[in-house]
Design a protein around this motif. Structure first.
Motif, PDB file in Angstrom:
ATOM      1  N   THR A  71      -2.343  -6.306  22.698  1.00  0.00           N
ATOM      2  CA  THR A  71      -3.594  -5.656  22.296  1.00  0.00           C
ATOM      3  C   THR A  71      -3.300  -4.405  21.484  1.00  0.00           C
ATOM      4  OG1 THR A  71      -4.692  -6.502  24.276  1.00  0.00           O
ATOM      5  CG2 THR A  71      -5.762  -4.693  23.137  1.00  0.00           C
ATOM      6  N   GLY A  72      -2.328  -3.624  21.895  1.00  0.00           N
ATOM      7  CA  GLY A  72      -1.948  -2.436  21.126  1.00  0.00           C
ATOM      8  C   GLY A  72      -1.405  -2.787  19.760  1.00  0.00           C
ATOM      9  N   TRP A  73      -0.602  -3.832  19.710  1.00  0.00           N
ATOM     10  CA  TRP A  73      -0.031  -4.295  18.437  1.00  0.00           C
ATOM     11  C   TRP A  73      -1.160  -4.715  17.484  1.00  0.00           C
ATOM     12  CZ3 TRP A  73       5.171  -4.276  17.332  1.00  0.00           C
ATOM     13  CH2 TRP A  73       5.585  -4.969  16.198  1.00  0.00           C
ATOM     14  N   LEU A  74      -2.121  -5.481  18.011  1.00  0.00           N
ATOM     15  CA  LEU A  74      -3.249  -5.924  17.192  1.00  0.00           C
ATOM     16  C   LEU A  74      -4.183  -4.770  16.830  1.00  0.00           C
ATOM     17  CD1 LEU A  74      -4.119  -9.301  18.937  1.00  0.00           C
ATOM     18  CD2 LEU A  74      -2.928  -8.955  16.776  1.00  0.00           C
ATOM     19  N   ALA A  75      -4.338  -3.818  17.721  1.00  0.00           N
ATOM     20  CA  ALA A  75      -5.182  -2.655  17.418  1.00  0.00           C
ATOM     21  C   ALA A  75      -4.613  -1.878  16.246  1.00  0.00           C
ATOM     22  CB  ALA A  75      -5.310  -1.758  18.650  1.00  0.00           C
ATOM     23  N   ASN A  76      -3.299  -1.802  16.156  1.00  0.00           N
ATOM     24  CA  ASN A  76      -2.679  -1.131  15.023  1.00  0.00           C
ATOM     25  C   ASN A  76      -2.995  -1.871  13.732  1.00  0.00           C
ATOM     26  OD1 ASN A  76      -0.373  -0.799  12.974  1.00  0.00           O
ATOM     27  ND2 ASN A  76      -0.132   0.948  14.359  1.00  0.00           N
ATOM     28  N   GLU A  77      -2.937  -3.181  13.766  1.00  0.00           N
ATOM     29  CA  GLU A  77      -3.237  -3.988  12.576  1.00  0.00           C
ATOM     30  C   GLU A  77      -4.688  -3.783  12.141  1.00  0.00           C
ATOM     31  OE1 GLU A  77      -2.117  -6.359   9.522  1.00  0.00           O
ATOM     32  OE2 GLU A  77      -0.795  -5.774  11.158  1.00  0.00           O
ATOM     33  N   ILE A  78      -5.603  -3.788  13.102  1.00  0.00           N
ATOM     34  CA  ILE A  78      -7.017  -3.576  12.794  1.00  0.00           C
ATOM     35  C   ILE A  78      -7.229  -2.182  12.218  1.00  0.00           C
ATOM     36  CG2 ILE A  78      -9.307  -3.334  13.847  1.00  0.00           C
ATOM     37  CD1 ILE A  78      -8.382  -5.513  15.866  1.00  0.00           C
ATOM     38  N   THR A  79      -6.624  -1.187  12.830  1.00  0.00           N
ATOM     39  CA  THR A  79      -6.776   0.186  12.355  1.00  0.00           C
ATOM     40  C   THR A  79      -6.199   0.350  10.957  1.00  0.00           C
ATOM     41  OG1 THR A  79      -6.583   0.943  14.641  1.00  0.00           O
ATOM     42  CG2 THR A  79      -6.331   2.589  12.949  1.00  0.00           C
ATOM     43  N   GLU A  80      -5.069  -0.284  10.703  1.00  0.00           N
ATOM     44  CA  GLU A  80      -4.449  -0.197   9.376  1.00  0.00           C
ATOM     45  C   GLU A  80      -5.366  -0.793   8.307  1.00  0.00           C
ATOM     46  OE1 GLU A  80      -0.485  -1.814   7.036  1.00  0.00           O
ATOM     47  OE2 GLU A  80      -0.706  -2.192   9.177  1.00  0.00           O
ATOM     48  N   LYS A  81      -5.939  -1.958   8.587  1.00  0.00           N
ATOM     49  CA  LYS A  81      -6.836  -2.601   7.618  1.00  0.00           C
ATOM     50  C   LYS A  81      -8.100  -1.777   7.412  1.00  0.00           C
ATOM     51  CE  LYS A  81      -4.087  -5.990   7.030  1.00  0.00           C
ATOM     52  NZ  LYS A  81      -3.094  -5.848   6.005  1.00  0.00           N
ATOM     53  N   LEU A  82      -8.649  -1.211   8.472  1.00  0.00           N
ATOM     54  CA  LEU A  82      -9.834  -0.360   8.334  1.00  0.00           C
ATOM     55  C   LEU A  82      -9.513   0.901   7.549  1.00  0.00           C
ATOM     56  CD1 LEU A  82     -11.532  -0.621  11.829  1.00  0.00           C
ATOM     57  CD2 LEU A  82     -12.400  -1.452   9.658  1.00  0.00           C
ATOM     58  N   ASP A  83      -8.339   1.458   7.762  1.00  0.00           N
ATOM     59  CA  ASP A  83      -7.925   2.650   7.023  1.00  0.00           C
ATOM     60  C   ASP A  83      -7.824   2.349   5.529  1.00  0.00           C
ATOM     61  OD1 ASP A  83      -7.089   5.279   6.634  1.00  0.00           O
ATOM     62  OD2 ASP A  83      -4.991   4.809   7.028  1.00  0.00           O
ATOM     63  N   LEU A  84      -7.264   1.191   5.188  1.00  0.00           N
ATOM     64  CA  LEU A  84      -7.174   0.799   3.784  1.00  0.00           C
ATOM     65  C   LEU A  84      -8.557   0.551   3.180  1.00  0.00           C
ATOM     66  CD1 LEU A  84      -4.130  -1.636   3.918  1.00  0.00           C
ATOM     67  CD2 LEU A  84      -4.193   0.659   2.934  1.00  0.00           C
ATOM     68  N   ALA A  85      -9.433  -0.103   3.935  1.00  0.00           N
ATOM     69  CA  ALA A  85     -10.777  -0.391   3.428  1.00  0.00           C
ATOM     70  C   ALA A  85     -11.569   0.897   3.216  1.00  0.00           C
ATOM     71  CB  ALA A  85     -11.522  -1.310   4.399  1.00  0.00           C
ATOM     72  N   ILE A  86     -11.474   1.820   4.152  1.00  0.00           N
ATOM     73  CA  ILE A  86     -12.194   3.085   4.016  1.00  0.00           C
ATOM     74  C   ILE A  86     -11.629   3.896   2.857  1.00  0.00           C
ATOM     75  CG2 ILE A  86     -12.623   5.302   5.154  1.00  0.00           C
ATOM     76  CD1 ILE A  86     -12.909   3.691   7.761  1.00  0.00           C
ATOM     77  N   GLY A  87     -10.311   3.843   2.659  1.00  0.00           N
ATOM     78  CA  GLY A  87      -9.697   4.518   1.519  1.00  0.00           C
ATOM     79  C   GLY A  87     -10.186   3.953   0.198  1.00  0.00           C
ATOM     80  N   ASP A  88     -10.313   2.621   0.129  1.00  0.00           N
ATOM     81  CA  ASP A  88     -10.824   1.985  -1.083  1.00  0.00           C
ATOM     82  C   ASP A  88     -12.280   2.360  -1.334  1.00  0.00           C
ATOM     83  OD1 ASP A  88      -8.385   0.796  -1.495  1.00  0.00           O
ATOM     84  OD2 ASP A  88      -8.995  -1.162  -0.694  1.00  0.00           O
ATOM     85  N   ILE A  89     -13.087   2.355  -0.298  1.00  0.00           N
ATOM     86  CA  ILE A  89     -14.495   2.734  -0.441  1.00  0.00           C
ATOM     87  C   ILE A  89     -14.606   4.183  -0.897  1.00  0.00           C
ATOM     88  CG2 ILE A  89     -16.639   3.144   0.851  1.00  0.00           C
ATOM     89  CD1 ILE A  89     -15.864   0.687   2.555  1.00  0.00           C
ATOM     90  N   TYR A  90     -13.767   5.038  -0.363  1.00  0.00           N
ATOM     91  CA  TYR A  90     -13.761   6.449  -0.768  1.00  0.00           C
ATOM     92  C   TYR A  90     -13.427   6.582  -2.259  1.00  0.00           C
ATOM     93  CZ  TYR A  90     -12.276  11.312  -1.082  1.00  0.00           C
ATOM     94  OH  TYR A  90     -12.136  12.614  -1.468  1.00  0.00           O
ATOM     95  N   GLU A  91     -12.393   5.873  -2.698  1.00  0.00           N
ATOM     96  CA  GLU A  91     -12.000   5.941  -4.107  1.00  0.00           C
ATOM     97  C   GLU A  91     -13.100   5.424  -5.027  1.00  0.00           C
ATOM     98  OE1 GLU A  91      -9.295   7.283  -5.488  1.00  0.00           O
ATOM     99  OE2 GLU A  91      -8.640   7.938  -3.502  1.00  0.00           O
ATOM    100  N   ILE A  92     -13.736   4.326  -4.657  1.00  0.00           N
ATOM    101  CA  ILE A  92     -14.825   3.775  -5.468  1.00  0.00           C
ATOM    102  C   ILE A  92     -15.986   4.745  -5.537  1.00  0.00           C
ATOM    103  CG2 ILE A  92     -16.577   1.946  -5.530  1.00  0.00           C
ATOM    104  CD1 ILE A  92     -14.383   0.073  -4.366  1.00  0.00           C
TER     105      ILE A  92
END
Length: 104
Positions: A71-92
């Protein structure tokens, strides 16, 4: 492993956070992202183990620790993808604001 059942909630939180931390180090994430994913993993592990124990009462501590780590391993993956998506939305959003400002 007698007596470990009393501290299983704390152990699952710690194991989940360790799983997220190891995944963050493996992917060479920023320290802020690693800490954020560790916090998310701790909360998610506590929740997942609570739900799993509702349906399966006789789980061994080793299996619970394995579930927490995954669960911790997968939570990191989810957090990483959300961080990238939020970064992209911020840039746009910043680009759109700059273009709107330049048009005036």
């Amino acid at each position: 492993m007698k007596g470990i059942e009393n501290f299983m909630d704390i152990i699952t939180i710690v194991i989940g956070m360790v799983g997220a931390m190891l995944k963050g180090f493996k992917n060479k994430l920023r320290p802020v992202s690693v800490i954020m994913s560790m916090v998310v993993a701790g909360i998610l592990c506590y929740s997942v183990i609570g739900i799993v124990e509702i349906f399966y009462h006789d789980l061994t501590p080793r299996l619970i620790i394995l579930i927490a780590f995954v669960t911790g391993w997968l939570a990191n993956e989810i957090t990483e993808k959300l961080d990238l998506a939020i970064g992209d939305i911020y840039e746009i959003t910043i680009e759109k604001l700059k273009n709107t400002k330049n048009e005036k």
